[in-house]
Design a protein around this motif. Structure first.
Motif, PDB file in Angstrom:
ATOM      1  N   LEU A 144       0.836  -1.210   0.000  1.00 27.33           N
ATOM      2  CA  LEU A 144       0.000   0.000   0.000  1.00 27.33           C
ATOM      3  C   LEU A 144       0.868   1.257   0.000  1.00 27.33           C
ATOM      4  O   LEU A 144       0.551   2.245  -0.675  1.00 27.33           O
ATOM      5  CB  LEU A 144      -0.924  -0.002   1.214  1.00 27.33           C
ATOM      6  N   ASP A 145       1.965   1.216   0.751  1.00 25.53           N
ATOM      7  CA  ASP A 145       2.894   2.347   0.748  1.00 25.53           C
ATOM      8  C   ASP A 145       3.461   2.570  -0.658  1.00 25.53           C
ATOM      9  O   ASP A 145       3.631   3.712  -1.100  1.00 25.53           O
ATOM     10  CB  ASP A 145       4.033   2.111   1.733  1.00 25.53           C
ATOM     11  N   TYR A 146       3.758   1.468  -1.349  1.00 28.95           N
ATOM     12  CA  TYR A 146       4.284   1.568  -2.713  1.00 28.95           C
ATOM     13  C   TYR A 146       3.250   2.206  -3.633  1.00 28.95           C
ATOM     14  O   TYR A 146       3.574   3.079  -4.448  1.00 28.95           O
ATOM     15  CB  TYR A 146       4.662   0.170  -3.220  1.00 28.95           C
ATOM     16  N   LEU A 147       1.993   1.798  -3.490  1.00 28.24           N
ATOM     17  CA  LEU A 147       0.930   2.382  -4.311  1.00 28.24           C
ATOM     18  C   LEU A 147       0.751   3.868  -3.990  1.00 28.24           C
ATOM     19  O   LEU A 147       0.566   4.684  -4.903  1.00 28.24           O
ATOM     20  CB  LEU A 147      -0.385   1.635  -4.077  1.00 28.24           C
ATOM     21  N   THR A 148       0.809   4.203  -2.715  1.00 28.50           N
ATOM     22  CA  THR A 148       0.659   5.598  -2.317  1.00 28.50           C
ATOM     23  C   THR A 148       1.770   6.462  -2.905  1.00 28.50           C
ATOM     24  O   THR A 148       1.512   7.580  -3.387  1.00 28.50           O
ATOM     25  CB  THR A 148       0.670   5.721  -0.775  1.00 28.50           C
ATOM     26  N   MET A 149       2.996   5.932  -2.884  1.00 29.26           N
ATOM     27  CA  MET A 149       4.129   6.670  -3.451  1.00 29.26           C
ATOM     28  C   MET A 149       3.936   6.914  -4.945  1.00 29.26           C
ATOM     29  O   MET A 149       4.489   7.868  -5.506  1.00 29.26           O
ATOM     30  CB  MET A 149       5.422   5.904  -3.210  1.00 29.26           C
ATOM     31  N   ASN A 150       3.149   6.052  -5.590  1.00 29.95           N
ATOM     32  CA  ASN A 150       2.904   6.176  -7.025  1.00 29.95           C
ATOM     33  C   ASN A 150       1.505   6.710  -7.332  1.00 29.95           C
ATOM     34  O   ASN A 150       0.993   6.522  -8.438  1.00 29.95           O
ATOM     35  CB  ASN A 150       3.119   4.813  -7.706  1.00 29.95           C
ATOM     36  N   CYS A 151       0.906   7.351  -6.317  1.00 28.33           N
ATOM     37  CA  CYS A 151      -0.390   8.041  -6.485  1.00 28.33           C
ATOM     38  C   CYS A 151      -1.491   7.121  -7.003  1.00 28.33           C
ATOM     39  O   CYS A 151      -2.283   7.493  -7.877  1.00 28.33           O
ATOM     40  CB  CYS A 151      -0.228   9.243  -7.424  1.00 28.33           C
ATOM     41  N   CYS A 152      -1.538   5.901  -6.453  1.00 21.34           N
ATOM     42  CA  CYS A 152      -2.573   4.944  -6.847  1.00 21.34           C
ATOM     43  C   CYS A 152      -3.408   4.600  -5.613  1.00 21.34           C
ATOM     44  O   CYS A 152      -2.972   3.842  -4.750  1.00 21.34           O
ATOM     45  CB  CYS A 152      -1.944   3.673  -7.430  1.00 21.34           C
ATOM     46  N   PRO A 153      -4.607   5.153  -5.481  1.00 19.10           N
ATOM     47  CA  PRO A 153      -5.423   4.901  -4.298  1.00 19.10           C
ATOM     48  C   PRO A 153      -6.124   3.547  -4.368  1.00 19.10           C
ATOM     49  O   PRO A 153      -6.307   2.970  -5.439  1.00 19.10           O
ATOM     50  CB  PRO A 153      -6.449   6.036  -4.336  1.00 19.10           C
ATOM     51  N   VAL A 154      -6.514   3.056  -3.197  1.00 17.36           N
ATOM     52  CA  VAL A 154      -7.398   1.893  -3.113  1.00 17.36           C
ATOM     53  C   VAL A 154      -8.781   2.403  -2.733  1.00 17.36           C
ATOM     54  O   VAL A 154      -8.930   3.174  -1.778  1.00 17.36           O
ATOM     55  CB  VAL A 154      -6.904   0.879  -2.076  1.00 17.36           C
ATOM     56  N   TYR A 155      -9.796   1.998  -3.470  1.00 15.41           N
ATOM     57  CA  TYR A 155     -11.176   2.395  -3.181  1.00 15.41           C
ATOM     58  C   TYR A 155     -11.780   1.345  -2.244  1.00 15.41           C
ATOM     59  O   TYR A 155     -12.260   0.294  -2.676  1.00 15.41           O
ATOM     60  CB  TYR A 155     -11.969   2.519  -4.478  1.00 15.41           C
ATOM     61  N   TRP A 156     -11.691   1.632  -0.936  1.00 14.91           N
ATOM     62  CA  TRP A 156     -12.218   0.724   0.075  1.00 14.91           C
ATOM     63  C   TRP A 156     -13.746   0.813   0.119  1.00 14.91           C
ATOM     64  O   TRP A 156     -14.347   1.742  -0.422  1.00 14.91           O
ATOM     65  CB  TRP A 156     -11.639   1.068   1.448  1.00 14.91           C
ATOM     66  N   ASP A 157     -14.331  -0.174   0.797  1.00 17.61           N
ATOM     67  CA  ASP A 157     -15.790  -0.219   0.970  1.00 17.61           C
ATOM     68  C   ASP A 157     -16.504  -0.149  -0.379  1.00 17.61           C
ATOM     69  O   ASP A 157     -17.566   0.465  -0.503  1.00 17.61           O
ATOM     70  CB  ASP A 157     -16.242   0.928   1.882  1.00 17.61           C
ATOM     71  N   THR A 158     -15.895  -0.772  -1.370  1.00 15.70           N
ATOM     72  CA  THR A 158     -16.458  -0.801  -2.720  1.00 15.70           C
ATOM     73  C   THR A 158     -16.540  -2.256  -3.170  1.00 15.70           C
ATOM     74  O   THR A 158     -15.507  -2.938  -3.265  1.00 15.70           O
ATOM     75  CB  THR A 158     -15.598   0.014  -3.701  1.00 15.70           C
ATOM     76  N   THR A 159     -17.720  -2.724  -3.435  1.00 15.61           N
ATOM     77  CA  THR A 159     -17.951  -4.138  -3.726  1.00 15.61           C
ATOM     78  C   THR A 159     -18.339  -4.341  -5.179  1.00 15.61           C
ATOM     79  O   THR A 159     -19.217  -3.643  -5.708  1.00 15.61           O
ATOM     80  CB  THR A 159     -19.071  -4.694  -2.824  1.00 15.61           C
ATOM     81  N   LEU A 160     -17.692  -5.288  -5.812  1.00 13.58           N
ATOM     82  CA  LEU A 160     -18.089  -5.702  -7.158  1.00 13.58           C
ATOM     83  C   LEU A 160     -19.202  -6.725  -7.004  1.00 13.58           C
ATOM     84  O   LEU A 160     -19.003  -7.783  -6.392  1.00 13.58           O
ATOM     85  CB  LEU A 160     -16.894  -6.291  -7.914  1.00 13.58           C
ATOM     86  N   THR A 161     -20.358  -6.436  -7.539  1.00  9.36           N
ATOM     87  CA  THR A 161     -21.509  -7.326  -7.382  1.00  9.36           C
ATOM     88  C   THR A 161     -21.776  -8.170  -8.623  1.00  9.36           C
ATOM     89  O   THR A 161     -22.365  -9.249  -8.521  1.00  9.36           O
ATOM     90  CB  THR A 161     -22.777  -6.523  -7.042  1.00  9.36           C
ATOM     91  N   HIS A 162     -21.364  -7.668  -9.787  1.00  7.25           N
ATOM     92  CA  HIS A 162     -21.638  -8.414 -11.009  1.00  7.25           C
ATOM     93  C   HIS A 162     -20.708  -7.928 -12.115  1.00  7.25           C
ATOM     94  O   HIS A 162     -20.246  -6.782 -12.090  1.00  7.25           O
ATOM     95  CB  HIS A 162     -23.099  -8.232 -11.443  1.00  7.25           C
ATOM     96  N   ILE A 163     -20.457  -8.812 -13.045  1.00  9.98           N
ATOM     97  CA  ILE A 163     -19.603  -8.438 -14.168  1.00  9.98           C
ATOM     98  C   ILE A 163     -20.080  -9.141 -15.435  1.00  9.98           C
ATOM     99  O   ILE A 163     -20.485 -10.312 -15.403  1.00  9.98           O
ATOM    100  CB  ILE A 163     -18.120  -8.781 -13.879  1.00  9.98           C
ATOM    101  N   THR A 164     -20.086  -8.411 -16.522  1.00 10.63           N
ATOM    102  CA  THR A 164     -20.370  -8.978 -17.845  1.00 10.63           C
ATOM    103  C   THR A 164     -19.256  -8.528 -18.780  1.00 10.63           C
ATOM    104  O   THR A 164     -18.521  -7.590 -18.478  1.00 10.63           O
ATOM    105  CB  THR A 164     -21.725  -8.477 -18.393  1.00 10.63           C
ATOM    106  N   GLN A 165     -19.128  -9.204 -19.908  1.00 11.58           N
ATOM    107  CA  GLN A 165     -18.073  -8.812 -20.831  1.00 11.58           C
ATOM    108  C   GLN A 165     -18.446  -9.119 -22.271  1.00 11.58           C
ATOM    109  O   GLN A 165     -19.261  -9.996 -22.559  1.00 11.58           O
ATOM    110  CB  GLN A 165     -16.756  -9.495 -20.458  1.00 11.58           C
ATOM    111  N   THR A 166     -17.839  -8.346 -23.160  1.00  7.78           N
ATOM    112  CA  THR A 166     -17.912  -8.568 -24.604  1.00  7.78           C
ATOM    113  C   THR A 166     -16.488  -8.794 -25.081  1.00  7.78           C
ATOM    114  O   THR A 166     -15.545  -8.870 -24.284  1.00  7.78           O
ATOM    115  CB  THR A 166     -18.517  -7.345 -25.307  1.00  7.78           C
ATOM    116  N   THR A 167     -16.314  -8.904 -26.379  1.00  9.09           N
ATOM    117  CA  THR A 167     -14.960  -9.084 -26.915  1.00  9.09           C
ATOM    118  C   THR A 167     -14.116  -7.826 -26.731  1.00  9.09           C
ATOM    119  O   THR A 167     -12.887  -7.895 -26.767  1.00  9.09           O
ATOM    120  CB  THR A 167     -15.015  -9.432 -28.418  1.00  9.09           C
ATOM    121  N   ASP A 168     -14.755  -6.670 -26.508  1.00 13.53           N
ATOM    122  CA  ASP A 168     -14.045  -5.396 -26.440  1.00 13.53           C
ATOM    123  C   ASP A 168     -13.814  -4.888 -25.023  1.00 13.53           C
ATOM    124  O   ASP A 168     -12.854  -4.160 -24.771  1.00 13.53           O
ATOM    125  CB  ASP A 168     -14.795  -4.316 -27.218  1.00 13.53           C
TER     126      ASP A 168
END
Length: 530
Positions: free
Chosen positions: A118-142
């Motif tokens: 997490l420290d490495y991500l912070t140093m590279n300005c990449c946040p983690v979005y906590w309390d965020t749940t993936l409930t479903h996913i669909t996909q196409t070829t693109d």
């Protein structure tokens, strides 16, 4: 924190060690992923504890290994006990073959690994979005479309690629309907993080085998603290009620053969162990890594490390595709290379775990009268010690059967697909000591040429790399010398001979040739390029 934007190049579901490593590796290639986790924030408790040599090599490449080593505790070996009596002792100071700087197992909890990443991500300005749940996913070829829930609101996010690093109950895997086959072990296990009143004088992992069960003591980085893992007798806690320390200690003491007193208990949980594996690690634009792809018993401290290796293997391939430096077919090699590793791991850990837990008369007889003598005999053999270390440290993992490899050499000890050994070398150009891994710290492929070349030929190779690959392949040249003879011996390079070695970004050898032939290297690299 709300995710800004409606599209991302890479969505990573899960901010455990695997997901964080995936994000960190992508950042090395200039790719900013979106990483989410359903938890409120990073946890202070975690089951995984051991960091193996191969994982430390990755941390070294990232420039963060010093912090890991400073805050961890090296385990000097393993001692087995039978009904409380000391048996075989396997000391780690004699097991490494000298090809890694880390000939030990580092006790560094998963929670600490997560904070470091997490420290490495912070140093590279990449946040983690906590309390965020993936409930479903669909996909196409693109693209893939993920439905997310955060702060009581639903959001849709599209992504070019999705990484499921969301654990054993992975919503990504479930949305893709990928089977997760395996089973659950019968016994109920407990985990204690605590300070022992009666401490051991040497930092060893101690495994107690008994007719009454199994218990392991793992030294923690804090002085006097241990992680204790064991099984409860059958029938205990059948109602699922929450156990207290005094409910567990009698069983633990019976297995160890003496009273165990815990001065301070920081954590106590009970849980079941499982061994399962996904039928595939990729479906379309979605990938599974870590516990989302495979779970198994804690034998050998392999779980967290295997997840880190999954991310390490996939990240450079995905980065090359995103940065339009490789054909998308390269991504097929992720499941092709990592699924056999996971299958072997499940098989070996399952067999070892079942043996340790077995209460049959043959098993009890073997453990009591034969195992200690057999382990002593085996440990006296250098070849067996080396095999043990290569297996546990994960430095012995090879992708020799991968279609990414081209071996055009008579060398038999080290081949294309093998991990590049971390051999110490004397850099003739800089007149300083370094090692082969340091030559591979920069992102991208690295070309290493062993053997004497005239200046004109060296110039031709450098010009070919510049004109054809725009300097994206790192280049190092090691001429023969007395100080580096061990490197030539390791790669079986005879007097007056050469060896061309193309090292993949994950420090596995992709191409090896007994000649310096740019045309051959072009033919190896051309299927990878768009």
């Amino acid at each position: 924190m709300q995710i800004s934007g409606q599209h991302t190049s890479v969505l990573i579901a899960g901010a455990g060690p695997s997901g964080l490593m995936m994000a960190a590796q992508l950042l090395r290639y200039g790719i900013q992923p979106v990483i989410i986790d359903s938890r409120q924030g990073p946890t202070s408790h975690s089951k995984a504890l051991a960091v193996q040599a191969r994982s430390m090599e990755i941390y070294r490449q990232m420039g963060i290994v010093d912090k890991v080593l400073k805050d961890g505790k090296p385990a000097k070996g393993i001692t087995f006990y039978d009904d409380g009596k000391p048996g075989a002792q396997l000391l780690m100071d004699s097991v490494s073959d000298g090809t890694t700087p880390y000939p030990f197992i580092l006790m560094y909890p998963q929670s600490s690994n997560e904070r470091t990443l997490l420290d490495y991500l912070t140093m590279n300005c990449c946040p983690v979005y906590w309390d965020t749940t993936l409930t479903h996913i669909t996909q196409t070829t693109d693209k893939a479309t993920a439905t997310l829930e955060a702060n009581g609101k639903t959001q849709t996010l599209t992504a070019d690629w999705v990484i499921g690093a969301d654990g054993a109950h992975s919503p990504v895997r479930k949305s893709l309907n990928i089977p997760f086959n395996g089973d659950t072990y019968k016994s109920l296990f407990y985990l204690i993080d605590g300070k022992l009143a009666d401490r051991y004088d040497i930092d060893l992992i101690r495994v107690f085998l008994s007719t009454k069960g199994l218990a392991g003591f793992f030294p923690m980085p804090q002085e006097g603290y241990y992680r204790i893992i064991g099984n409860l007798p059958d029938g205990v806690n059948e109602d699922g009620s929450e156990l207290e320390l005094n409910d567990v200690l009698p069983s633990l003491s019976a297995i160890v053969g003496r009273g165990i007193s815990v001065e301070e208990c920081r954590w106590l949980i009970t849980y079941k162990l499982h061994h399962r594996m996904a039928d595939n690690f990729r479906l379309g634009r979605c990938f599974l890594i870590g516990d989302a792809a495979h779970i198994h018993s804690p034998v050998g401290g392999q779980g967290m490390n295997t997840g880190l290796q999954d991310a390490y293997n996939l990240a450079w391939k995905l980065a090359m595709v995103i940065n339009q430096k490789a054909n998308a077919n390269l991504l097929d090699t992720y499941p092709e290379e990592r699924m056999p590793v996971a299958k072997r791991l499940l098989k070996t850990t399952d067999s070892a775990f079942k043996f340790a837990m077995s209460k049959g008369i043959l098993s009890r007889t073997f453990k009591k009268y034969i195992m200690t003598r057999l382990l002593h005999f085996m440990w006296s053999k250098e070849r067996i010690r080396k095999f043990f270390f290569l297996t546990v440290s994960q430095t012995g993992i090879t992708y020799r059967d991968s279609k990414l490899n081209l071996h055009l050499s008579n060398a038999k000890k080290i081949k294309a697909g093998d991990r590049l050994p971390c051999l110490t070398i004397f850099d003739e150009k800089k007149q300083e000591e370094t090692d082969l891994h340091q030559w591979c710290f920069k992102p991208g492929f690295t070309l290493i040429i062993l053997g004497k070349l005239i200046e004109e030929d060296l110039f031709k190779v450098a010009r070919w790399l510049t004109q054809t690959y725009n300097g994206s392949i790192n280049f190092y040249y090691l001429p023969p010398s007395e100080k580096n003879q061990h490197v030539f011996d390791a790669f079986e390079v005879g007097k007056g001979r050469h060896r061309s070695i193309l090292v993949r970004p994950d420090m596995h050898i992709g191409f090896m040739n007994d000649a310096v032939d740019p045309d051959r290297m072009d033919r190896y690299l051309s299927p990878l390029t768009p």
